[in-house]
Motif scaffolding. Sequence first.
Motif, PDB file in Angstrom:
ATOM      1  N   ILE A 152      21.709  67.157  76.976  1.00 38.35           N
ATOM      2  CA  ILE A 152      22.211  65.832  76.579  1.00 38.35           C
ATOM      3  C   ILE A 152      23.663  65.869  76.111  1.00 38.35           C
ATOM      4  CG2 ILE A 152      19.921  64.927  76.006  1.00 38.35           C
ATOM      5  CD1 ILE A 152      20.513  65.470  73.073  1.00 38.35           C
ATOM      6  N   THR A 153      24.300  67.057  76.173  1.00 35.88           N
ATOM      7  CA  THR A 153      25.714  67.152  75.795  1.00 35.88           C
ATOM      8  C   THR A 153      26.508  67.790  76.922  1.00 35.88           C
ATOM      9  OG1 THR A 153      25.542  69.359  74.812  1.00 35.88           O
ATOM     10  CG2 THR A 153      25.053  67.500  73.361  1.00 35.88           C
ATOM     11  N   VAL A 154      27.797  67.451  76.990  1.00 34.76           N
ATOM     12  CA  VAL A 154      28.670  68.024  78.019  1.00 34.76           C
ATOM     13  C   VAL A 154      28.836  69.525  77.783  1.00 34.76           C
ATOM     14  CG1 VAL A 154      31.001  67.979  78.987  1.00 34.76           C
ATOM     15  CG2 VAL A 154      29.873  65.842  78.346  1.00 34.76           C
ATOM     16  N   VAL A 155      29.052  69.921  76.527  1.00 31.30           N
ATOM     17  CA  VAL A 155      29.201  71.340  76.202  1.00 31.30           C
ATOM     18  C   VAL A 155      27.913  72.086  76.555  1.00 31.30           C
ATOM     19  CG1 VAL A 155      29.546  72.986  74.320  1.00 31.30           C
ATOM     20  CG2 VAL A 155      30.871  70.865  74.384  1.00 31.30           C
ATOM     21  N   GLY A 156      26.780  71.429  76.305  1.00 28.53           N
ATOM     22  CA  GLY A 156      25.495  72.043  76.609  1.00 28.53           C
ATOM     23  C   GLY A 156      25.331  72.322  78.089  1.00 28.53           C
ATOM     24  N   LEU A 157      25.819  71.408  78.926  1.00 30.33           N
ATOM     25  CA  LEU A 157      25.721  71.612  80.374  1.00 30.33           C
ATOM     26  C   LEU A 157      26.505  72.846  80.808  1.00 30.33           C
ATOM     27  CD1 LEU A 157      25.986  67.932  81.664  1.00 30.33           C
ATOM     28  CD2 LEU A 157      23.965  69.394  81.629  1.00 30.33           C
ATOM     29  N   VAL A 158      27.606  73.116  80.123  1.00 31.91           N
ATOM     30  CA  VAL A 158      28.402  74.310  80.441  1.00 31.91           C
ATOM     31  C   VAL A 158      27.693  75.572  79.935  1.00 31.91           C
ATOM     32  CG1 VAL A 158      30.600  75.478  79.962  1.00 31.91           C
ATOM     33  CG2 VAL A 158      30.563  73.015  80.395  1.00 31.91           C
ATOM     34  N   LEU A 159      27.031  75.463  78.779  1.00 28.42           N
ATOM     35  CA  LEU A 159      26.364  76.624  78.189  1.00 28.42           C
ATOM     36  C   LEU A 159      25.016  76.961  78.834  1.00 28.42           C
ATOM     37  CD1 LEU A 159      27.010  76.107  74.376  1.00 28.42           C
ATOM     38  CD2 LEU A 159      28.057  77.784  75.893  1.00 28.42           C
ATOM     39  N   MET A 160      24.411  75.963  79.490  1.00 32.19           N
ATOM     40  CA  MET A 160      23.066  76.176  80.046  1.00 32.19           C
ATOM     41  C   MET A 160      22.967  77.362  81.005  1.00 32.19           C
ATOM     42  SD  MET A 160      20.404  73.145  80.887  1.00 32.19           S
ATOM     43  CE  MET A 160      21.606  71.869  80.888  1.00 32.19           C
ATOM     44  N   PRO A 161      23.897  77.534  81.950  1.00 30.74           N
ATOM     45  CA  PRO A 161      23.783  78.706  82.833  1.00 30.74           C
ATOM     46  C   PRO A 161      23.858  80.034  82.060  1.00 30.74           C
ATOM     47  CG  PRO A 161      25.352  77.123  83.736  1.00 30.74           C
ATOM     48  CD  PRO A 161      24.984  76.637  82.363  1.00 30.74           C
ATOM     49  N   VAL A 162      24.708  80.078  81.040  1.00 29.06           N
ATOM     50  CA  VAL A 162      24.806  81.293  80.223  1.00 29.06           C
ATOM     51  C   VAL A 162      23.476  81.553  79.520  1.00 29.06           C
ATOM     52  CG1 VAL A 162      25.989  82.339  78.245  1.00 29.06           C
ATOM     53  CG2 VAL A 162      27.287  80.975  79.897  1.00 29.06           C
ATOM     54  N   LEU A 163      22.890  80.496  79.005  1.00 27.27           N
ATOM     55  CA  LEU A 163      21.605  80.597  78.322  1.00 27.27           C
ATOM     56  C   LEU A 163      20.525  81.137  79.261  1.00 27.27           C
ATOM     57  CD1 LEU A 163      20.130  79.762  75.622  1.00 27.27           C
ATOM     58  CD2 LEU A 163      19.521  77.670  76.815  1.00 27.27           C
ATOM     59  N   TRP A 164      20.479  80.608  80.486  1.00 29.50           N
ATOM     60  CA  TRP A 164      19.445  81.042  81.433  1.00 29.50           C
ATOM     61  C   TRP A 164      19.684  82.455  81.943  1.00 29.50           C
ATOM     62  CZ3 TRP A 164      14.777  79.201  82.153  1.00 29.50           C
ATOM     63  CH2 TRP A 164      14.509  77.940  81.618  1.00 29.50           C
ATOM     64  N   ILE A 165      20.949  82.836  82.129  1.00 28.24           N
ATOM     65  CA  ILE A 165      21.239  84.223  82.545  1.00 28.24           C
ATOM     66  C   ILE A 165      20.809  85.175  81.429  1.00 28.24           C
ATOM     67  CG2 ILE A 165      23.104  85.875  83.011  1.00 28.24           C
ATOM     68  CD1 ILE A 165      24.524  83.540  84.519  1.00 28.24           C
ATOM     69  N   GLY A 166      21.121  84.811  80.188  1.00 25.43           N
ATOM     70  CA  GLY A 166      20.673  85.610  79.045  1.00 25.43           C
ATOM     71  C   GLY A 166      19.162  85.702  78.994  1.00 25.43           C
ATOM     72  N   GLY A 167      18.487  84.593  79.315  1.00 25.35           N
ATOM     73  CA  GLY A 167      17.027  84.580  79.335  1.00 25.35           C
ATOM     74  C   GLY A 167      16.456  85.531  80.373  1.00 25.35           C
ATOM     75  N   VAL A 168      17.071  85.568  81.547  1.00 24.01           N
ATOM     76  CA  VAL A 168      16.628  86.472  82.615  1.00 24.01           C
ATOM     77  C   VAL A 168      16.810  87.926  82.169  1.00 24.01           C
ATOM     78  CG1 VAL A 168      17.181  87.329  84.935  1.00 24.01           C
ATOM     79  CG2 VAL A 168      16.987  84.867  84.519  1.00 24.01           C
ATOM     80  N   VAL A 169      17.973  88.237  81.622  1.00 22.21           N
ATOM     81  CA  VAL A 169      18.256  89.606  81.176  1.00 22.21           C
ATOM     82  C   VAL A 169      17.267  90.023  80.095  1.00 22.21           C
ATOM     83  CG1 VAL A 169      19.949  91.054  79.985  1.00 22.21           C
ATOM     84  CG2 VAL A 169      20.685  89.543  81.825  1.00 22.21           C
TER      85      VAL A 169
END
Length: 194
Positions: A152-169
């Motif tokens: 729901i935030t613009v900054v969040g949309l940028v951080l989401m891929p980082v979050l998911w890559i971290g989740g995979v690792v």
Amino acid sequence: MPAPGVRPGHADLRVSNQDREQVVEHVKAAYAEGRFDKFEFDDRLERAMTARVHGDLMPIMHELYGPRPVAPMPYPPGRTVPGHHHNVRADTGGDRLGAAAAHLLPLAGLFVIGPLIMLLAAGKTSPYIRKHAVEALNFQLTLLGATVLLAITVVGLVLMPVLWIGGVVLSVVGGMAALGEGDFRYPLTLRLVK
């Protein structure tokens, strides 16, 4: 006067929390085997938890095992070691594979469902699988919640891929730790499921 079978001077040595916990684990195991009733269990548990010296603990162990010579007290099989409540051992290779699957199934698109399946399917029969499945489930729920909030935030949309890559690792690291019979805790995780 020292308890029977205790070397002179040994009965007066102060006990540590670990000494108390070892005896408590033996009392719990004996109660689970039906060796005494609830009243006797409560009595021994209270005596063990309030013990100050080894002479206070030895009568409890004598009641459980008879007056054998004093030896280091091993932990009953399948129990956790005090101070390492999360350090549950895998009994079989299947336990390690099941625990690893709890961490790795989310990578196959079964985000919350994968760990939940492992928890429900094998968590009741294997404490090792349960421990890893609960940890993986809590992480996936935290990741899902963070994704919804970040969306729901613009900054969040940028951080989401980082979050998911971290989740995979982290999921891969958790799976490898489970295969190696290790303990693994995800960072920054809300532990909603116990």
